[in-house]
Structure formats: C-alpha cells, structure tokens
Design an enzyme around this catalytic site. Structure first.
Site, mmCIF file in Angstrom:
data_model
loop_
_atom_site.group_PDB
_atom_site.id
_atom_site.type_symbol
_atom_site.label_atom_id
_atom_site.label_comp_id
_atom_site.label_asym_id
_atom_site.label_seq_id
_atom_site.Cartn_x
_atom_site.Cartn_y
_atom_site.Cartn_z
ATOM 1 N N HIS A 1 -2.782 9.728 -3.922
ATOM 2 C CA HIS A 1 -1.901 9.959 -4.614
ATOM 3 C C HIS A 1 -1.642 10.967 -5.774
ATOM 4 C CE1 HIS A 1 0.395 6.924 -3.012
ATOM 5 N NE2 HIS A 1 -0.401 6.317 -3.307
ATOM 6 N N SER B 1 0.565 0.338 -6.135
ATOM 7 C CA SER B 1 -0.639 0.476 -5.145
ATOM 8 C C SER B 1 -2.012 -0.496 -5.283
ATOM 9 C CB SER B 1 -1.230 2.035 -5.135
ATOM 10 O OG SER B 1 -0.078 2.977 -5.057
#
Lengths: 533, 533
Positions: free
Chosen positions: A469, A352
C-alpha cells in the site's frame, strides 16, 4: 455449472478439479510413475526388467513426443508453427507428473538457453567496430552505411543474448490458451525453486517473469465490476481464490456482491472469465475498525449515505504471477471509477491485515530473551541495557503490568519471556482474560506501530502488505485493537488490523517520497504510539 | 457524435479531425513555426532578432519542458513515474509540428540508445567467465554459486544491450492512451524514414516494431462483430479506414453491416472503440466473380441459403502498425466463428484485388519493347528470341489479334508496344471497344495467372495481397475478368480480381509448404492458363 451446483460445491468445500485446467490429472499418474522410473533406472534397463520393456517403450515414446513437440515449437520457422504442434506440447506438458515437468523444465533451462559460441563470435565482430560518435563524424552518406552495419551487428548481438526458450514463450503466447498455460508453467517453476535453488531454472524464471510482466501490462488489462449476475463459473473462482477473508457460504458471497458492496476484477482477454486479481469494497459511513463490521453488518447502510469506500480484501488468483504487481493500477483505477459513480464518496481506505507482525515480534522476543539469559542472567533488568545486542522492547510499566497479570497462564523471568509464552501459538488463551488483554494491549499496539513505521528491509517496510500500500501511495491512518479475532488474525497480528488511507490528491507524492526516501506517511494517532511526533 | 452527424460527415467527405487524436493540431502550427526557426537559426540568435527574444524564450522554454519530460519518463525510477509526467510528454509531443517531432525522435534515437561504455565493461566481465558446460562440472553447490554469477552477468549484458528508449516505450505502454500514442509515434517515424534513411532512427523503428508486435500478440486481441447497433464513433472509423472498396454513403455502410453481411474487427483493450484491423464478409450461394455482385446485390439472399463466406475487404486502421501481420489470426478466427454460427457454410473464399499486376506488366512491356528496339530493330519478331534478356511475353496468336484489332487507338511496331500503349493510364479506352476487349483478354488473363503463380521475390509471391493470403494458408482458386471496373481496379489489375480459397483442413499444410518451398497451391483452372498442369 449453475448456481445450484456452486452451492453444492461450497457445501462440499472441495477444490474443484476443473478450476485448474492445467493441474495434474490423476489418470496420468500411473503413466508418470513408470515414466519416472524408466528414466531413473536407465542403468538397470538391460537387467531383469524385460517384462516391462514393451510398456516402457510405449511410454518413452510418449515422452519422446512431448520433448519433440517442444523442440519443434522452438526450432520451426514462425510461419510453420501451427496450432497443432502447440496443442501437442500443451497437452503433453499437462499430462506429465510434477517430477517429469521438473525434468522437462530443467532440459528447457539448460539446453535451450543461449548459443554461446554465437554470442562470442558476435562480441568479436562488435568489438571490432568503432561505436558511433566515438570519432568526429561528418554525418555523410558513407557514415549512414557504416552506422547501419553497426546497428545491425549490435542488434544481432542483442538477439543472440536472448535465450532460445524465449521462442517457446512467444509462440505459446500466440495460442488462445497460451498465456494461462505460461502462468501455470511459472507456478510449477516457483514450486520447484522452493525445493532448492537451481541457477539455470532461476534464470529461466526471471526471464519468463519479465515476459509475463510485459504481456500483462496495465494497458492489456480490463477492469470489470463482478456482480451476482455474473456466471457461476466466474463466481466460484472468487470463492476459491479469496485469500484474505474466506467466503464461508453462498449468502456470504451474495452479500459481498450486493447492496453497499462492490467487487472489481482485472481481466485479460486471453484469460476469459477469470480475474487475475480482484478487490472487494464496502461502502460505509466511516472507516471500519474491525472486519466483523464489514463482513456481518446487516442490513448495510443505504449507498447514498456512504462517504467511505473501504477496500477490505485484495486477492490474486494466479500463483504463477507472483512478484508481478498488478494491484497498483487496480487500486488507482477503482478509485477513479468509484469517484465517477458515487461523487459523495470522498474517503478511500483499507482495512488490512498485518501478516508479518507476530512473526517479527515472536522472533524478536525469543532472541532477546535468549540473549538476556546467555549474556548475563544475574544482572537486573536495568543493567542489561549495556549489552551490545540486547534491547528490552518493553517499557518498564508494560513489563510490570505483564508480570502482575500473567498469573498461572504463563511463566517467565522477564516481561518479554512472559509475553513470548503468552503469544506463542497454537492457543490464544490470553484473549479470554480481561486482565491479560489490558496488560497486553499497550505493548502490542505500540510495537505494532513500531513494526509498521520503523521496521524496514532495504529501506522498505518489512511488512509485505504495508509495503504494497505504501508503494501505491497510501498512508498509515490507524491501527485497530481486536479487529480480526479469527484464528488467522490472531496468529498473524494478535488480532490487530490497520487502516491505510488513499488520498487521491497525494497518491503520487506519497508513492514518490516512500520510494526515494523510504518515508512512510502516517497519521498523528499512529505516530503517537511511538512518540515520533 | 450521432448517426445524423455521421451522415453529414459522409456527405461532406472530409477527414474528420478528431479521428486522429494524435494528429497535428492546427492551433499549434504558429508556435511550431517559430520553434522550428529558433532552432534552425541558433547561430544568428545574438543578431538582429532581439524583438523576438521574449517570445522565443517562452517557446524554447515550452520545448525544453517536452524534452525534460521525455528525460524524466526515461530516467526516473519506475515507482516514481506517475501519470502526470507521462501526460506532460504525451501532450507535449502532440503539440509539436512534424519537423519538431522529427528533431525529438532523432534526439531519442541518438542520445537515448545504449550506454556503450557499460556494454564494453560487461563484455569484458562476461568474456572473463567460463560458460557453463565448457568443462566437466560436478553439479555441486559451489557450481550453483558460480552459475548464478554467470547468469547474472549474462543477464546484465543482455539488459545493457537494450536501448535506453525501451524504458520510454514500456512506460508509455502502462498509460491508458499509451499504446495508441506509440502506434502514432511509429507512424511519424515511418513518414520520416520515407524521406531518407537514417540508421539510428531505423534501428529505433525496428525496436519499437518488435515491442508493438509483442504487445499486440493475438492473445491480447479480441474479435468482435461490428454491427449497425455499434456507436457512430466506431462506424465512422469503418467508413474512414475502409481501404479496398470505399464506402460511398450511409446506405452502403448499412448494407455492409446488414442481412447477408458480416463485419469483424480485432480490438485491443488499450485502444477502445477502434478496430486495429477489420474484415468484411458476404454470405453468398457461390463464390462471387465480380465485386459488383457483392457490393450491389439487392436484395441479398436469405442467410440460410448461403454456402459461401466471401471475404471481400480487409483494412487495417493504424499506419503505425505497418509490417505487423494482424490479419493471419483474424482470418483463422473469423472462419472458426462463422463455422460455429452457420454450419451450413462450407466454403471460405476471398474476392481480392491484385494490386501489383499492372505495375509489373507495364514495366515488363516497357523494358522488353525498349530492349527489342535497342538491340535489333531490323530483326523479325521470330529472330528476336535469340537476344539475351529479351522475352516476347505474348504468344504469336495473341500478338496477331492485338495488331489486327488496335486500329487507331494505339500504335506500335509489336504486340507488346501496342499493349503497352493501350494499357498505360490515365485513359482506359480499351474497355469501350469489344474488339480490343476480346484481343486483350487472353494475354491479360494468362499473364495475370503467370504473375500470381510464378513471379516471385525472395521465394515469395511478388504480389503483396497474394503473399498475404498464401502465407495464411490459402490457395489461388480462380481469376475473374472485368471483376472490378472501378478506376482503381483498372489501374491496378486491368479490372481482374482473384478468388483465394481457404480450406480449413488444409490451411496449415498450405501455409507450411508455401513457407518452406515457396509452393503456391492453385486450382486446375488457373494453372491451365500457363499450362503447368
């Protein structure tokens, strides 16, 4: 549209017009121009503009029809509202310029909110009744009659507090294109609100967001795999909306849908052939450290050898759905699907971006350098630690290494000033110097770990992707140096990327402790950087 | 389940257990029995029931868990609610007996409705503020600040008026099986309410119905054709739920999905492989007059020769969705689909039952006969017309024909009495006598036309099926003698059926004039019966 046309489109790198059905149509711009003027200059209308009167009248009439159709949709009884009046409003709205949409939405927000006289009347009735349970009640038949009245008035009050424009939203939602249209109305509202806050429109927006959230409940969304066999009209949307790692050509797209890769999208039946959000997955042997490995590994490994599903890109397609978390259930459902399909895959991780890191770091460096200068220029660095808001975010050895290695490339009195000058865009010359790279790596990695694990806003991770997340139940597994050397990667996070890991058995527990205590789970490797072991 | 098993099932004519996932499970009955007792006898718990203490404790504990999980779903923060707690509640609820479900739902309705102290506090705050526009406002920045406060408090008040149990509904709706579960909860609530009105539960029901209506918006429903290639698990549901003309065997089912036939269902993505409502269509040369033609025409005509799509059956599958009109959009969308698929079809009609006709007629005949007896037995029929509530619903020649033909089969002083005696179930001997058939046909057809076109309740057609089609924009085209000679057809409407016709170009207009003026469009043929030409 066929795939050849898609290829041409990608070469041209143009924004295809028909992707945004409800976007402004250029042919109506002239009309809008005049509409807008005729409204703005109302006071001068009796003056010298006689020549334009006829054209204006026609245009005013046209706008009148749009307001009229909006009014009809809202005020007609539900059995009377047919598709024709909904279509009229929908098409009318789409023909308006941004400025005229703004006016219409403000009218909607201000003149179609609540009947407050009715609210006050119902409040009076309501306060006149004893709520159930307030006195000893025998539970007999008479009480049931009283209770019915009480609940009826309570319900009427509740209904009267719903804005009148709810009816417009509800009715548009019954139209085949309504849901898509409502999300594009919300996109317009959000653009208007970025120009400045308008309380009534803000209230309308929060109401519309609530409605969209219910309509887009996970129960109404379907998860589908997107493959190279899907229609080009769908695939061009993937190309167009991919927000994390732009798709550069047709081979790149084919690669992301081919062997060793998966792409899943959330679809709603009212918005066919267009995912609301989609996720790209790479099947790998190990958790990738750099995005290069994912995007350009050629050939990919055999799928049967993969043990890790790496989520390397999540993109949402509807700006009008901003703030509605569709990704949470998406990731959980994709994990379930992949586990069924490929039981040999046991690791679910992401690679990410860290979109807020550099912004945070540069502003920290700038404010600290300024503080140091303003408060006490003459003190030695060691003395400065006594100042109230001052914090040297560099370790002594990091500071020394920076001063030693910077040479001609950056000037500055302190390590922080040097670092600020080196990292400030647009150039990234530091990436070309081995000396600078090795001087910058230790403080950047350490500060990145600090940013991810310790910098918070209202108890949540400051970084938006981290927050996404973590609230979904992931943990911070590893940070990777020079993992994304693209312009964007360097600007956002000095090229650093992070792996979050989803452990299916811990997802709920982690999400809960993040939520309730702000606890961020992370691996030993990441904690080590900031010595919170 | 395969098609062989389906055939066996149909021979056995049993209600398959697994069709109703959330129905009561027999294994838990004993448990429920004890649970129920332990609750009812709470006062005697310290008495002679010591031997059962341990078992009870265990069961009480089990029920405690169900209430506890309900409480958790409602009161946990949204990020904390995981699937496990939703599952716990869902499974717990399903294991309860009807009586215990009743108790749980009453707890939900009464103890999880509103925080009325908070409502009153917010009302106080709200009434303390001047609503926007109540005074001349300059529109400056300060006003925007005030307006934000006002809208915030208004929003808080609106939210406080939402029952707490909304949270349970909203959260269950995010669960993969949640929507189906909520419709079965509503089915339970409706059963409980048929036993007697309970104001709090009625209020909960109306709230749940509102939520279900939004979630099942036409935008979230998908229309699919159902064919013989569909899974048996879906087809058995068609067999099970067909409410109008029961499917008698596998050949019958195959026939309804084969050449010259169509079956369409509305599906929701959260309730897979189970249509919420389905419609059966026959492709014919002319509008059928009897249901026999439709169900037993063998072989069917070639589809290319068809000019008429006849809707001969609409069934909904979820008792928990009672009162939510899903059929409206279904018919419109099926018409659109058929027109695209088969442009040679230009007539869209139904062959519909008239479920309320006999009930209305028999009660009319009974009350009028009684009135005649009570008020003035001795007057001649002609004189009776002077009585206040008395109405001879028969024409003189109809009366004469009935008296002449009745013979031994029915006694009675007047035509109405004879008619009442002849038509009262359970026997339908009149259908075996040509003399009676020809005496009964004129008054029955005339009174049926009157019932359909003139008998209303609150401005709407009294007959529920008539009201359904008229509000969807149909017209009354023709009534058909001896069109359904099944037991059910004779009981409901003396065997008469009606054709409603949908003219695509008039659907909106007809629906609107029916709604606003109660106007029922009908053909010359039907109007003629009651001479309103």
């Amino acid at each position: 549209m066929n795939k050849k046309a898609l290829a041409i489109l990608m070469r041209a790198r143009m924004r295809p017009n028909h992707l945004t059905n409800f976007a402004l149509s250029p042919i109506s711009n002239e009309l809008n121009q005049i509409l807008s003027n005729s409204h703005g200059n109302r006071s001068g209308e009796n003056g010298e503009h006689h020549a334009m009167e006829h054209g204006k009248e026609k245009l005013n009439h046209q706008r009148f029809i749009i307001y009229e159709s909006m009014h009809s949709v809202i005020s007609m009884n539900k059995t009377e509202v047919g598709d024709s009046v909904l279509n009229e409003f929908l098409e009318g709205y789409c023909s308006l310029s941004f400025e005229n949409r703004r006016k219409l939405l403000l009218t909607l927000a201000k003149e179609y909110d609540l009947n407050r006289a009715q609210v006050r009347e119902l409040i009076k009735q309501y306060l006149g009744l004893q709520p159930p349970g307030s006195e000893a009640q025998s539970g007999g038949v008479a009480d049931e009659g009283f209770l019915s009245t009480f609940y009826r008035i309570e319900r009427n009050l509740r209904h009267s507090l719903k804005p009148v424009y709810e009816t417009l939203f509800e009715r548009l939602n019954t139209h085949p294109e309504g849901l898509k249209f409502l999300t594009s109305i919300r996109a317009d509202i959000l653009s208007i609100l970025t120009e400045g806050n308008i309380a009534s429109l803000r209230a309308l927006d929060s109401y519309l967001k609530e409605k969209l959230t219910t309509w887009l409940s996970p129960a109404a969304l379907e998860l589908h795999q997107i493959t190279w066999d899907d229609p080009a009209s769908l695939l061009e949307k993937i190309v167009f909306y991919e927000a994390v790692h732009p798709i550069s050509n047709l081979i790149d797209l084919k690669r992301r849908l081919g062997v060793g890769r998966r792409c899943f999208g959330y679809f709603h039946s009212a918005i066919p052939r267009e995912p609301l959000i989609f996720i790209e997955v790479a099947l790998l042997k190990n958790i990738a450290e750099t995005i290069q490995e994912v995007l350009w590994d050629n050939p990919p490994i055999a799928e049967s050898e993969a043990t890790c599903a790496l989520f390397y890109s999540i993109s949402s397609t509807q700006p009008g759905l901003a703030g509605i978390n569709l990704g949470k259930f998406l990731i959980k459902r994709v994990i379930t699907l992949v586990k069924i399909d490929m039981p040999h895959i046991s690791v679910f991780a992401t690679l990410s971006p860290i979109p807020g890191f550099m912004q945070w770091l540069l502003s920290k460096l700038a404010s600290q350098s300024k503080l140091a200068k303003a408060e006490d220029i003459s003190r030695s660095p060691a003395d400065r630690s006594g100042l109230t808001f001052y914090e040297n975010i560099l370790e002594p050895e990091e500071e020394r290494a920076l001063i030693d290695s910077s040479g001609d490339l950056a000037s500055g009195k302190s390590g922080m000033e040097i670092m600020l000058n080196l990292l400030t865009p647009p150039t990234h010359e530091w990436t070309n110097s081995d000396k600078l790279l090795s001087a910058l790596k230790p403080p950047l990695m350490r500060l990145c770990a600090r940013y991810l694990l310790q910098e918070k806003k209202r108890g949540k991770a400051l970084d938006s992707v981290a927050n996404f997340h973590l609230q979904n139940g992931a943990m911070v597994q590893r940070i990777n140096w020079m993992a994304d050397q693209s312009e964007k990667g360097l600007n956002q996070s000095a090229g650093i990327m992070v792996n979050y890991v989803y452990r299916p058995e811990n997802i709920e527990e982690y999400a809960q402790s993040y939520f309730s205590k702000g606890h961020i789970h992370s691996s030993y490797d990441v904690k080590r950087y900031i010595q919170v072991l």
